[in-house]
Design an enzyme around this catalytic site. Structure first.
Site, PDB file in Angstrom:
ATOM      1  N   ASP A  37       0.829  -1.213   0.000  1.00  9.90           N
ATOM      2  CA  ASP A  37       0.000   0.000   0.000  1.00  9.90           C
ATOM      3  C   ASP A  37       0.864   1.264   0.000  1.00  9.90           C
ATOM      4  O   ASP A  37       1.984   1.268   0.504  1.00  9.90           O
ATOM      5  CB  ASP A  37      -0.915  -0.023   1.237  1.00  9.90           C
ATOM      6  N   HIS A  54       2.514   3.252  -8.951  1.00  8.83           N
ATOM      7  CA  HIS A  54       2.364   1.806  -9.153  1.00  8.83           C
ATOM      8  C   HIS A  54       3.575   1.254  -9.914  1.00  8.83           C
ATOM      9  O   HIS A  54       4.085   0.184  -9.587  1.00  8.83           O
ATOM     10  CB  HIS A  54       1.082   1.501  -9.935  1.00  8.83           C
ATOM     11  N   LEU A 148      10.469 -20.893  -3.841  1.00  6.55           N
ATOM     12  CA  LEU A 148       9.438 -20.010  -3.269  1.00  6.55           C
ATOM     13  C   LEU A 148       8.116 -20.088  -4.047  1.00  6.55           C
ATOM     14  O   LEU A 148       8.113 -20.062  -5.279  1.00  6.55           O
ATOM     15  CB  LEU A 148       9.958 -18.561  -3.321  1.00  6.55           C
TER      16      LEU A 148
HETATM   17  C1  IPE Z   1      -5.532  -2.763  -0.340  1.00  3.83           C
HETATM   18  O1  IPE Z   1      -5.180  -1.440  -0.459  1.00  3.83           O
HETATM   19  C2  IPE Z   1      -5.472  -3.449  -1.663  1.00  3.83           C
HETATM   20  C3  IPE Z   1      -4.149  -3.622  -2.236  1.00  3.83           C
HETATM   21  C4  IPE Z   1      -3.014  -3.340  -1.671  1.00  3.83           C
HETATM   22  C5  IPE Z   1      -4.122  -4.199  -3.551  1.00  3.83           C
HETATM   23  P1  IPE Z   1      -6.269  -0.277  -0.649  1.00  3.83           P
HETATM   24  O2  IPE Z   1      -5.512   0.985  -0.765  1.00  3.83           O
HETATM   25  O3  IPE Z   1      -7.168  -0.631  -1.764  1.00  3.83           O
HETATM   26  O4  IPE Z   1      -7.077  -0.364   0.703  1.00  3.83           O
HETATM   27  P2  IPE Z   1      -7.980   0.728   1.429  1.00  3.83           P
HETATM   28  O5  IPE Z   1      -8.975   1.207   0.411  1.00  3.83           O
HETATM   29  O6  IPE Z   1      -7.075   1.829   1.870  1.00  3.83           O
HETATM   30  O7  IPE Z   1      -8.592   0.011   2.573  1.00  3.83           O
HETATM   31  C1  IPE Z   2      -1.494   0.248  -3.359  1.00  2.33           C
HETATM   32  O1  IPE Z   2      -1.310   1.619  -3.416  1.00  2.33           O
HETATM   33  C2  IPE Z   2      -1.752  -0.360  -4.709  1.00  2.33           C
HETATM   34  C3  IPE Z   2      -3.147  -0.749  -4.923  1.00  2.33           C
HETATM   35  C4  IPE Z   2      -4.109  -0.671  -4.059  1.00  2.33           C
HETATM   36  C5  IPE Z   2      -3.488  -1.254  -6.226  1.00  2.33           C
HETATM   37  P1  IPE Z   2      -2.525   2.646  -3.412  1.00  2.33           P
HETATM   38  O2  IPE Z   2      -2.850   2.983  -4.826  1.00  2.33           O
HETATM   39  O3  IPE Z   2      -3.652   2.156  -2.603  1.00  2.33           O
HETATM   40  O4  IPE Z   2      -1.828   3.882  -2.723  1.00  2.33           O
HETATM   41  P2  IPE Z   2      -2.492   4.914  -1.700  1.00  2.33           P
HETATM   42  O5  IPE Z   2      -3.057   4.116  -0.575  1.00  2.33           O
HETATM   43  O6  IPE Z   2      -3.554   5.655  -2.457  1.00  2.33           O
HETATM   44  O7  IPE Z   2      -1.363   5.782  -1.288  1.00  2.33           O
HETATM   45 MG    MG Z   3      -4.112   2.363  -0.629  1.00  4.07          MG
END
Ligand code: IPE
Ligand code: IPE
Ligand code: MG
Length: 257
Positions: A37, A54, A148
């Site tokens: 995240d 990303h 792995l």
């Molecule tokens: C969880 O992260 C999903 C992934 C890392 C793929 P999100 O960014 O989607 O989660 P929330 O919305 O903050 O709970």
């Molecule tokens: C995690 O990073 C990747 C996915 C959920 C696909 P985010 O895109 O959720 O990044 P934040 O949480 O907005 O910073």
């Molecule tokens: Mg996120």
């Protein structure tokens, strides 16, 4: 006057490496799961498009997978795209799908060379066709690998997984004309993680402290480790830091110890 020798500087990386060198590898977690995240915040802090966050996160995936293999972990499960992530703007979703395809195309050879077995978890059949095909290709190409187990949760939701498994369990029983006879072990074999042990350790980056619908059934007794580090900044030293403290955790499973 005696010369004063400069104080030896011990970086956190060196300290973690030293700890790792001393650790009993058999006590490391067997299965580590990661909620990757913070890509968006990483990009926003640099005035970049979220997609660039990303893209930067792919480097972290490479480093973490390599590190997990080098540490001798048996399984690494990465949360890459949730069922709920479809709520994001179409161009962000497209950028993510593109990265998944590109990663698999570029990395399959490397995965084979490192004996890493790839598997996708989630409603893979709902993904765009080109992503599905690439997932199938990499899964087949690495199926013989015995190192792995790398699992990527794509279009994954924990509740949906439980509901899908229950539905499939009931459907099969009905087709065979018997009453569904459910126990936890048999039920686990209907989840997308079938054959894998439950995660011992769950890492979440970016400081969030929630499961976000990840591995709900499997993480009943999983240990949590969180860091403020945003996913694109996550490197092998962070993984080492997360696992190095694991042997000290006292897991009680509801009992006394
Ligand atoms: C969880 O992260 C999903 C992934 C890392 C793929 P999100 O960014 O989607 O989660 P929330 O919305 O903050 O709970
Ligand atoms: C995690 O990073 C990747 C996915 C959920 C696909 P985010 O895109 O959720 O990044 P934040 O949480 O907005 O910073
Ligand atoms: Mg996120």
């Amino acid at each position: 006057m005696p010369a004063i020798s400069p104080a030896l500087e011990v970086t956190p990386e060196a300290a973690t490496a030293a700890l790792l060198a001393r650790i009993d590898r058999t006590r490391l977690p067997v299965h580590v799961a990661v909620i990757m995240d913070g890509n968006g915040r990483w990009a926003e802090a640099r005035r970049l498009e979220r997609g660039e966050g990303h893209a930067a996160g792919v480097e972290s995936v490479r480093d973490t997978v390599e590190a997990a293999a080098a540490l001798g972990l048996s399984a690494l499960t990465l949360f890459a795209f949730s069922l709920e992530n479809w709520r994001r703007p179409a161009e962000e979703v497209e950028a993510l799908m593109d990265l998944v395809k590109r990663y698999l195309k570029l990395e399959t050879g490397n995965l084979i060379a490192n004996s890493i077995r790839f598997r996708a978890l989630g409603r893979v059949h709902e993904l765009p066709r080109d992503v599905r095909e690439m997932v199938a290709e990499t899964s087949a190409a690495t199926a013989h690998c015995t190192g792995l187990a790398m699992n990527v949760a794509l279009n994954y939701g924990g509740r949906a997984e439980i509901v899908d498994a229950a539905r499939e369990f009931a459907r099969r029983a009905l087709a065979e004309g018997r009453v569904p006879d459910l126990d936890e072990g048999a039920f686990s074999e209907h989840l997308s993680t079938r054959g894998l042990p439950d995660p011992d350790l769950l890492i979440r980056t970016s400081g969030e402290m929630r499961l976000s619908n990840f591995l709900l059934f499997q993480s009943a007794y999983t240990e949590f480790w969180t860091t403020e580090t945003l996913w694109p900044d996550f490197r092998r030293r962070h993984l080492s830091e997360a696992v190095v403290g694991f042997p000290r955790r006292i897991r009680r499973y509801g009992g006394l110890r």
